[in-house]
Write an enzyme that holds these catalytic residues in place. Structure first.
Site, short mmCIF file in Angstrom:
data_model
loop_
_atom_site.label_atom_id
_atom_site.label_comp_id
_atom_site.label_asym_id
_atom_site.label_seq_id
_atom_site.Cartn_x
_atom_site.Cartn_y
_atom_site.Cartn_z
N ARG A 44 0.86 -1.19 0.00
CA ARG A 44 0.00 0.00 0.00
C ARG A 44 0.90 1.24 0.00
NH1 ARG A 44 1.85 1.55 4.19
NH2 ARG A 44 0.86 3.58 3.95
N GLY A 45 0.27 2.40 -0.11
CA GLY A 45 1.03 3.63 -0.24
C GLY A 45 1.18 3.99 -1.71
N ALA A 46 0.87 5.23 -2.04
CA ALA A 46 0.82 5.64 -3.44
C ALA A 46 2.10 5.32 -4.22
CB ALA A 46 0.46 7.12 -3.54
N GLN A 174 -2.74 1.89 10.53
CA GLN A 174 -1.45 2.00 9.85
C GLN A 174 -0.46 2.84 10.64
OE1 GLN A 174 -4.44 2.45 8.29
NE2 GLN A 174 -4.37 1.82 6.15
N ASP A 215 -2.70 10.40 -1.91
CA ASP A 215 -2.99 9.35 -2.87
C ASP A 215 -3.39 9.91 -4.23
OD1 ASP A 215 -3.18 6.42 -1.51
OD2 ASP A 215 -3.55 8.00 -0.05
N ASN A 225 -6.26 11.89 0.78
CA ASN A 225 -5.33 11.14 1.62
C ASN A 225 -6.15 10.32 2.62
OD1 ASN A 225 -2.49 10.63 2.31
ND2 ASN A 225 -2.99 11.57 4.27
#
Length: 312
Positions: A44-46, A174, A215, A225
């Site tokens: 995950r994470g852009a 997270q 994001d 976000n």
């Protein structure tokens, strides 16, 4: 250690759902397995999703239907589709050309995170800084170092960081599971706070800056976000605390004119009514679970990318 990489013909990535209890590397050999890993947030994470998408095209071996499914695996983060498109543009040249482009994207992401860390640290004034952040924007959200947490890491390395206040980031925690783990590994001073405590702590004073990732950033600077970012921006505005968005230039989507055009991903109700498999709410409880919110551009002090700083 890299969050994601290409190793001996497959994608290797950290299974972030198992952190902080276990550090396990997954070996992904099919597009279906990659889509499953993306959707359950093993990766995950852009920025990391952009690299994953590019490597996924190499796994697809020319299967355009599989590539299309990968591109739509998570709708809010523009980097996933961007990474897929970057690699897919080389399909006619063969798999090695696709893989070469994906590996360049990986290397470019590492360089971008270093650039964002330095640029963001230069932008924030003062020493003995106390900063607040939400979700996870460190190396786990990229390939190495990260975006907003990369700025924090740079401040720590320069001896300018007094403390990080990290929001736990409900519903999947997270902040508690991932950001705290990364801050602990880098030896940075930090405390964990409940999401709802963020705005009131800003109002009490003593916080020098809020740093978040993104994001998707619309053409006018509106920023999607992790849900909870908007309330932090409101609290920061009221308290007079600078609010910085840190994201690679690739997260800016000029085809999206404003935040109202950003598709917000709704995730499973189970994530709200339970925590890591333990049910909290009565059986049959319904839930609404938007994964992101949109911070209007007029609440953002500056957007820091790997190429520039601009004030929307």
């Amino acid at each position: 250690m890299r969050t994601i990489d290409w190793v001996d013909g497959a994608i290797e990535l950290i299974d972030q759902t198992l952190l902080p209890d276990e550090l396990v590397m997954l070996r992904i050999t099919t597009v279906d397995a990659l889509i499953e890993a993306i959707q359950r947030l093993a990766v995950r994470g852009a920025p990391a999703l952009g690299v994953a998408g590019a490597f996924g095209v190499a796994l697809a071996d020319g299967d355009r239907k599989a590539i299309a499914r990968l591109r739509e695996a998570r709708p809010t983060a523009v980097n996933l589709a961007w990474g897929v498109d970057q690699a897919a543009a080389h399909l006619e040249e063969g798999r090695q050309a696709v893989l070469a482009r994906a590996e360049r994207l990986r290397d470019e992401d590492i360089a971008a995170c270093v650039a964002m860390g330095g640029r963001g640290a230069d932008l924030i004034e003062g020493d003995s800084l106390r900063v607040m952040t939400i979700c996870n924007t460190g190396a786990l959200a990229a390939v190495e170092r990260g975006t907003a947490l990369g700025v924090i890491q740079t401040l720590h390395e320069r001896g300018r960081l007094a403390e990080v206040l990290a929001l736990e980031t409900r519903p999947l925690l997270q902040g508690a599971r991932l950001t705290a783990w990364e801050l602990d590994r880098m030896g940075a001073p930090y405390r964990l706070i409940a999401d709802s405590a963020g705005p009131s702590l800003l109002a009490r004073g003593g916080i020098d800056a809020v740093l978040i990732g993104a994001d998707r950033i619309a053409a006018n600077g509106d920023t999607a976000n992790k849900v909870g970012s908007y309330s932090l921006a409101l609290g920061a505005e009221r308290a007079g605390v600078p609010f910085f968005v840190v994201a690679p230039e690739t997260t800016i989507d000029l085809s999206t004119p404003s935040g109202e055009h950003i598709e917000i991903e709704d995730r499973a109700e189970e994530e709200i009514v339970s925590v890591r498999g333990v049910r909290l709410a009565p059986a049959g409880t319904r839930a609404l679970n938007p994964a992101f919110d949109v911070t209007p551009h007029d609440l953002i002090t500056a957007i820091v990318t790997d190429r520039r700083v601009f004030r929307p």
